[in-house]
Motif scaffolding. Structure first.
Motif, PDB file in Angstrom:
ATOM      1  N   LEU A 188       0.818  -1.220   0.000  1.00 45.87           N
ATOM      2  CA  LEU A 188       0.000   0.000   0.000  1.00 45.87           C
ATOM      3  C   LEU A 188       0.845   1.260   0.000  1.00 45.87           C
ATOM      4  CD1 LEU A 188      -2.949  -0.821   2.426  1.00 45.87           C
ATOM      5  CD2 LEU A 188      -2.832  -1.069  -0.044  1.00 45.87           C
ATOM      6  N   LYS A 189       2.003   1.226   0.661  1.00 45.31           N
ATOM      7  CA  LYS A 189       2.729   2.475   0.896  1.00 45.31           C
ATOM      8  C   LYS A 189       3.999   2.624   0.063  1.00 45.31           C
ATOM      9  CE  LYS A 189       0.158   4.497   3.881  1.00 45.31           C
ATOM     10  NZ  LYS A 189      -0.506   5.726   3.427  1.00 45.31           N
ATOM     11  N   MET A 190       4.583   1.538  -0.405  1.00 47.57           N
ATOM     12  CA  MET A 190       5.909   1.666  -0.986  1.00 47.57           C
ATOM     13  C   MET A 190       5.956   1.427  -2.489  1.00 47.57           C
ATOM     14  SD  MET A 190       8.107   0.133   2.135  1.00 47.57           S
ATOM     15  CE  MET A 190       9.687   0.499   1.401  1.00 47.57           C
ATOM     16  N   LYS A 191       4.799   1.236  -3.074  1.00 41.20           N
ATOM     17  CA  LYS A 191       4.713   1.110  -4.525  1.00 41.20           C
ATOM     18  C   LYS A 191       5.265   2.395  -5.150  1.00 41.20           C
ATOM     19  CE  LYS A 191       0.441   1.113  -5.881  1.00 41.20           C
ATOM     20  NZ  LYS A 191       0.379   2.322  -6.696  1.00 41.20           N
ATOM     21  N   VAL A 192       6.073   2.251  -6.191  1.00 45.71           N
ATOM     22  CA  VAL A 192       6.604   3.482  -6.804  1.00 45.71           C
ATOM     23  C   VAL A 192       5.435   4.326  -7.324  1.00 45.71           C
ATOM     24  CG1 VAL A 192       8.946   2.872  -7.462  1.00 45.71           C
ATOM     25  CG2 VAL A 192       7.040   2.134  -8.906  1.00 45.71           C
ATOM     26  N   PRO A 193       5.531   5.632  -7.161  1.00 47.94           N
ATOM     27  CA  PRO A 193       4.389   6.491  -7.516  1.00 47.94           C
ATOM     28  C   PRO A 193       3.971   6.348  -8.967  1.00 47.94           C
ATOM     29  CG  PRO A 193       6.106   7.745  -6.395  1.00 47.94           C
ATOM     30  CD  PRO A 193       6.668   6.379  -6.628  1.00 47.94           C
ATOM     31  N   SER A 194       4.919   5.975  -9.815  1.00 47.54           N
ATOM     32  CA  SER A 194       4.572   5.898 -11.239  1.00 47.54           C
ATOM     33  C   SER A 194       3.754   4.656 -11.578  1.00 47.54           C
ATOM     34  CB  SER A 194       5.855   5.909 -12.071  1.00 47.54           C
ATOM     35  OG  SER A 194       6.711   4.873 -11.639  1.00 47.54           O
ATOM     36  N   MET A 195       3.597   3.743 -10.632  1.00 49.96           N
ATOM     37  CA  MET A 195       2.856   2.522 -10.912  1.00 49.96           C
ATOM     38  C   MET A 195       1.388   2.689 -10.519  1.00 49.96           C
ATOM     39  SD  MET A 195       3.473  -1.317  -9.360  1.00 49.96           S
ATOM     40  CE  MET A 195       4.864  -1.816 -10.341  1.00 49.96           C
ATOM     41  N   GLN A 196       0.521   2.587 -11.520  1.00 44.58           N
ATOM     42  CA  GLN A 196      -0.914   2.648 -11.236  1.00 44.58           C
ATOM     43  C   GLN A 196      -1.343   1.346 -10.552  1.00 44.58           C
ATOM     44  OE1 GLN A 196      -2.587   5.551 -12.127  1.00 44.58           O
ATOM     45  NE2 GLN A 196      -0.482   6.129 -12.613  1.00 44.58           N
ATOM     46  N   TRP A 197      -2.481   1.375  -9.864  1.00 46.48           N
ATOM     47  CA  TRP A 197      -2.961   0.136  -9.254  1.00 46.48           C
ATOM     48  C   TRP A 197      -3.178  -0.942 -10.304  1.00 46.48           C
ATOM     49  CZ3 TRP A 197      -2.536  -1.132  -4.432  1.00 46.48           C
ATOM     50  CH2 TRP A 197      -2.445  -0.112  -3.470  1.00 46.48           C
ATOM     51  N   THR A 198      -3.647  -0.515 -11.488  1.00 47.51           N
ATOM     52  CA  THR A 198      -3.902  -1.505 -12.538  1.00 47.51           C
ATOM     53  C   THR A 198      -2.634  -1.899 -13.277  1.00 47.51           C
ATOM     54  OG1 THR A 198      -4.441   0.320 -13.970  1.00 47.51           O
ATOM     55  CG2 THR A 198      -6.290  -0.850 -12.970  1.00 47.51           C
ATOM     56  N   GLN A 199      -1.496  -1.347 -12.846  1.00 45.96           N
ATOM     57  CA  GLN A 199      -0.221  -1.769 -13.437  1.00 45.96           C
ATOM     58  C   GLN A 199       0.557  -2.636 -12.474  1.00 45.96           C
ATOM     59  OE1 GLN A 199       1.304   2.136 -14.299  1.00 45.96           O
ATOM     60  NE2 GLN A 199       1.131   1.793 -16.493  1.00 45.96           N
ATOM     61  N   MET A 200      -0.046  -2.901 -11.317  1.00 38.51           N
ATOM     62  CA  MET A 200       0.651  -3.709 -10.324  1.00 38.51           C
ATOM     63  C   MET A 200       0.582  -5.169 -10.775  1.00 38.51           C
ATOM     64  SD  MET A 200       0.159  -3.399  -6.264  1.00 38.51           S
ATOM     65  CE  MET A 200      -1.320  -4.369  -6.065  1.00 38.51           C
ATOM     66  N   PRO A 201       1.692  -5.892 -10.723  1.00 40.52           N
ATOM     67  CA  PRO A 201       1.645  -7.304 -11.122  1.00 40.52           C
ATOM     68  C   PRO A 201       0.610  -8.078 -10.301  1.00 40.52           C
ATOM     69  CG  PRO A 201       3.916  -6.596 -10.855  1.00 40.52           C
ATOM     70  CD  PRO A 201       3.057  -5.464 -10.382  1.00 40.52           C
ATOM     71  N   LEU A 202       0.009  -9.091 -10.925  1.00 37.21           N
ATOM     72  CA  LEU A 202      -1.063  -9.823 -10.251  1.00 37.21           C
ATOM     73  C   LEU A 202      -0.568 -10.590  -9.030  1.00 37.21           C
ATOM     74  CD1 LEU A 202      -2.958 -10.928 -13.424  1.00 37.21           C
ATOM     75  CD2 LEU A 202      -3.904  -9.571 -11.548  1.00 37.21           C
ATOM     76  N   PHE A 203       0.728 -10.914  -9.004  1.00 31.13           N
ATOM     77  CA  PHE A 203       1.273 -11.566  -7.813  1.00 31.13           C
ATOM     78  C   PHE A 203       1.099 -10.664  -6.591  1.00 31.13           C
ATOM     79  CE2 PHE A 203       4.813 -12.534  -4.912  1.00 31.13           C
ATOM     80  CZ  PHE A 203       4.584 -13.879  -4.700  1.00 31.13           C
ATOM     81  N   CYS A 204       1.255  -9.343  -6.793  1.00 34.52           N
ATOM     82  CA  CYS A 204       1.096  -8.403  -5.677  1.00 34.52           C
ATOM     83  C   CYS A 204      -0.353  -8.379  -5.193  1.00 34.52           C
ATOM     84  CB  CYS A 204       1.537  -7.001  -6.085  1.00 34.52           C
ATOM     85  SG  CYS A 204       3.214  -6.943  -6.692  1.00 34.52           S
ATOM     86  N   TRP A 205      -1.302  -8.414  -6.143  1.00 35.73           N
ATOM     87  CA  TRP A 205      -2.713  -8.480  -5.746  1.00 35.73           C
ATOM     88  C   TRP A 205      -2.971  -9.742  -4.932  1.00 35.73           C
ATOM     89  CZ3 TRP A 205      -6.142  -4.738  -5.820  1.00 35.73           C
ATOM     90  CH2 TRP A 205      -6.004  -3.688  -6.746  1.00 35.73           C
ATOM     91  N   ALA A 206      -2.382 -10.841  -5.387  1.00 35.28           N
ATOM     92  CA  ALA A 206      -2.601 -12.109  -4.691  1.00 35.28           C
ATOM     93  C   ALA A 206      -2.030 -12.057  -3.283  1.00 35.28           C
ATOM     94  CB  ALA A 206      -1.968 -13.253  -5.487  1.00 35.28           C
TER      95      ALA A 206
END
Lengths: 552, 281
Positions: A188-206
């Motif tokens: 939630l907090k350390m994702k690089v700002p340039s990465m949109q939620w929909t650009q996060m790899p699915l492993f992270c969602w899992a």
């Protein structure tokens, strides 16, 4: 598509004194680097996998004949209990969440480390003593009441060993809670700002869904186990029926965690699948959002299905019906994922690497396991097959054909990134062939055994089941042999394998933009995300090939 | 030669898959002999699930197999495939169809469960006064009266006790104690199940019925045997080292045979009733 640039916003790290690579002995210390911790988790988990696997071999040798002629029945129960406990709590959960999660999450979201590195190390170092407690319990007879530890049985057999078992599970439970907290904050907090939620790899969602599930359910198990510990050692009677306790209450507390535990084991694997399949099929994942949301749906529905383990125990009728329906509904988001992966394969240019073979193997195994799971979810049929080999066959399809295949797929896929060396693909194929055949031969006939009337957790059984059991034992021996090419391959490749480039699979997620193995603190300059993680087949403009990503 | 249109192929494949699935559903022979009134209900339900499962299995595995053969990378082709990201109608379709299937199965399972007697909430018709006093905590849980037997007392009540590692059967109406269950065919039998030490589970695979025996919680099984013969009674819940050997039999008699058995045992057990508990071979 992701890409390294050198924009003004990124901080340049200066750590000239720090070495760029960890030495071998760093892996045996209280290291706080997420990559070291991830590998520590994986190696430890694989050691426990071997120990638990040897126990499984002993169990299958015992079951080769109808009589208890290989192991004493009490020792058999101790092996059976600790096989289950080790495989769940010391192998799949630590490998899938602790191992892959720790190694990959910061790399995938573009962070230098986890949010709380020291907490992370503490979470790992709770595992070895837990394993030692479990193995040490054999000096006191070994816990014999099954991995479910239902009272009153767990209150009256091998008390010291049972107490050690409880302490071990509470330790790994604590580890799991600390780890989950760390993952949630990191994502939630350390994702690089340039990465949109929909650009996060699915492993992270899992992993996000897994962590939420672990945070909600693990404390309940801990509570149940602590009450059990009090009953065994301090004379309380929470679960003692002759002193006013309620044995069914324990089952509710236990399964409130332990059914979600199934999703703790499989959700990260679903994440691994969603990474491995698009890369080796050279296609974007089919239905990114559907797959991401289905992880969250499984997380939520998964909290409301636990009573399906108790259809034959003391549960009122309305509860059996409610939990039948909720259990069946979990099949829908799971199906969405499976269809998504199949559709990703469809029309792809599939490269049959070892990682991909295990991923496709998982897919076909999981379909069998999932269909069996739907039948088990319905109360009227579950009454017949509950606590039989049908259940044993089903959950091994899900946990061996599912989780273990997923872990193998993940190892073959990320081994170059973790170690900087390639694994041998030929031996990988041998490993896959043996594992695939062994799994079917061991676990498919078990469905028939259960339907015909063989209960689980027995050291001796009706001679009419001897033929099918013999078949299962042969399958189990093949499975036992199948780990040999894998372990030799992994150890040899780690030391002598050909050097891996930074991005040998031409993958597009962020972890492949750094060196193999990644430097301490992961990147010289933090990456900037310009494209999604699965943009295969798009225009070549700006696309990071193995060379460009490494050289930038 | 013109190609056969895709729609026709899909149609034929669909018909074939349907026929195969229906056949497998009816001819799987996976389950043992049916010996209770509940067994055909469970088996029909199982066969429906097998048919649906076979169809889904064929479709999904077929798609996987087709993909790995058709869409394998050709030698020398290092490019990427077409970037197809998803298809909203397709995703809706494969969410809704499984949704309909599982909700249908859910409704069907509630129906089967009600027919079996699982929805019997009151469930204390057969309780003797002694057992009511011995187990005052709550009403028994398990398979009770079916809609057909609702409100009627059962024709035979047997008290079943599980202990490490044996089952005890007590016939309260005739003071017979045995280690083997004997029931007449076609009669409405109620088992009042309890456990002395740890949890056991009473299972007769041929009846498709199973119920845990739980210390401190009375449970019940109400059934009608429909086929004479001897069937295994298996303990299905781990109850200790010799759990695997906790096996006995249920003998389903014709009414005449049952009466003969009952008379013999009543006579045989009269003299030593106060010394032994259950040692009938």
């Amino acid at each position: 598509m992701t890409q390294l640039e050198t924009p003004k916003t990124t901080a340049v790290v200066t750590h000239h004194e720090v070495p760029q690579k960890w030495k071998w002995y760093d892996y045996f210390t209280f290291n706080i680097d997420h990559k070291v911790i991830g590998i520590q988790y994986l190696v430890t988990a694989f050691i426990f996998y071997l120990i638990g696997g040897l126990m499984a071999m002993a169990i299958r040798i015992e079951l080769n004949t109808p009589d208890a002629d290989f192991l004493d029945p009490n020792l058999y129960n101790a092996f059976m209990t600790n096989h289950g406990t080790l495989m769940i709590f010391m192998w799949i959960v630590p490998a899938a969440i602790g191992g892959f999660g720790n190694f990959l999450i910061p790399l995938m979201v573009g962070a230098r480390d986890m949010a709380f590195p020291k907490l992370n190390a503490i979470a790992f170092w709770l595992n070895p003593p837990a394993g030692a407690l479990l193995l040490g319990s054999f000096f006191f007879g070994g816990s014999q009441s099954g991995w479910t530890a239902y009272p009153p049985l767990s209150l009256i057999t091998a008390n010291t060993a049972q107490s050690m078992w409880i302490l071990a599970i509470v330790l790994v439970g604590t580890s799991s809670i600390l780890g989950a907290l760390n993952f949630v904050v990191t994502i939630l907090k350390m994702k690089v700002p340039s990465m949109q939620w929909t650009q996060m790899p699915l492993f992270c969602w899992a992993i996000l869904a897994t962590s939420v599930l672990a945070l909600l359910s693990t404390p309940v198990l801990a509570a149940g186990l602590v009450l059990l510990l009090f009953d065994i050692n301090f004379g309380t009677s929470f679960f003692k029926p002759d002193a006013g306790g309620n044995v069914v209450l324990y089952q509710h507390l236990f399964w409130f965690y332990s059914h979600p535990a199934v999703y703790l084991m499989i959700l990260p694997i679903f994440g691994i699948m969603s990474e491995v399949i698009p890369v080796h099929a050279r296609k974007p994942i089919f239905g990114y959002k559907a797959i991401a949301y289905s992880s969250l749906a499984i997380c939520i529905i998964g909290l409301f299905v636990w009573v399906h383990h108790m259809f034959t125990s003391g549960t009122p009728p309305w509860m059996r019906m409610f939990f039948t329906i909720s259990t069946l509904i979990v099949a829908v988001p799971t199906g969405v994922k499976i269809f998504g992966w199949v559709a990703t394969l469809w029309g792809g240019k599939i490269r049959f690497t070892s990682a991909m073979l295990f991923a496709i193997g998982l897919l076909s195994m999981f379909v069998v396991g999932g269909l069996g799971g739907v039948t088990l979810g319905t109360a009227p049929f579950d009454i017949h097959v509950h606590d039989t080999y049908y259940v044993v066959g089903h959950f091994h399809y899900v946990l061996f054909g599912g989780s273990v295949f997923g872990i193998y797929a993940g190892i073959y896929h990320w081994f170059p990134k973790m170690t900087g060396r390639m694994m041998n693909e030929t031996w990988g194929r041998v490993h896959f062939a043996l594992t695939f055949v062994g799994t079917h031969l061991t676990f498919l006939p078990m469905h028939q055994l259960g339907l015909q009337g063989m209960p689980r957790r027995v050291a001796m059984y009706d001679p009419q089941f001897a033929g099918i059991n013999h078949l299962c034992t042969i399958g189990a021996m093949i499975l036992g042999i199948s780990v040999i090419p894998f372990f030799l391959n992994a150890i040899w490749s780690w030391m002598n394998g050909p050097k891996a480039s930074d991005n040998p699979w031409e993958a597009l997620t962020l972890e492949w933009t750094t060196t193999s193995p990644p430097a301490i603190e992961n990147w010289e300059v933090l990456p900037v995300v310009t494209h999604g993680p699965y943009d295969y087949g798009r225009s070549d403009e700006g696309k990071p090939t193995a060379q460009t990503a490494a050289s930038v | 030669m013109k190609q056969i249109p895709l729609g026709i192929i899909t149609l034929i494949a669909g018909i074939l898959i349907t026929l195969i699935s229906l056949w497998v559903g009816q001819n799987n022979h996976l389950l043992p002999v049916q010996a209770s009134a509940q067994a055909p209900l469970v088996d029909n339900f199982f066969n429906v699930m097998v048919a649906i499962g076979t169809a889904l299995f064929l479709v999904v595995q077929g798609a996987i197999l087709f993909s790995v053969i058709k869409f394998r990378r050709r030698r020398g082709d290092n490019g990427d495939a077409l970037p197809i990201e998803g298809s909203f109608p397709l995703e809706i379709l494969w969410t809704i169809i499984p949704g309909i299937i599982v909700i249908g199965l859910g409704v069907y399972s509630v129906d089967v469960y009600t027919e079996m007697g699982g929805m019997d909430e009151i469930g204390h018709h057969g309780m003797t006064h002694e057992s009511m006093m011995a187990q005052p905590k709550s009403n028994p849980i398990g398979i009770g009266s079916t809609p057909a037997t609702e409100g009627k007392p059962p024709s035979l009540v047997v008290n079943v006790t599980g202990m490490q590692y044996a089952w005890l059967f007590n016939y309260p109406d005739s003071d017979v104690n045995t280690g083997e269950l004997h029931v007449p065919i076609g009669q409405d039998v109620l088992l009042n199940i309890s456990a002395n030490d740890v949890i056991h589970s009473f299972w007769v695979p041929q009846f498709r019925l199973k119920q845990d025996a739980i210390p401190g919680q009375p449970t019940q099984l109400r059934f009608t045997a429909t086929k004479t013969g001897t069937y295994p009674i298996v303990c299905a819940e781990l109850c200790g080292g010799y759990h695997g050997s906790m096996r006995t039999s249920v003998v389903v008699h014709t009414p005449e045979d049952y009466d003969r058995w009952l008379t013999e045992n009543r006579v045989a057990q009269q003299p030593e009733m106060d010394q032994t508990v259950a040692v009938n071979p």
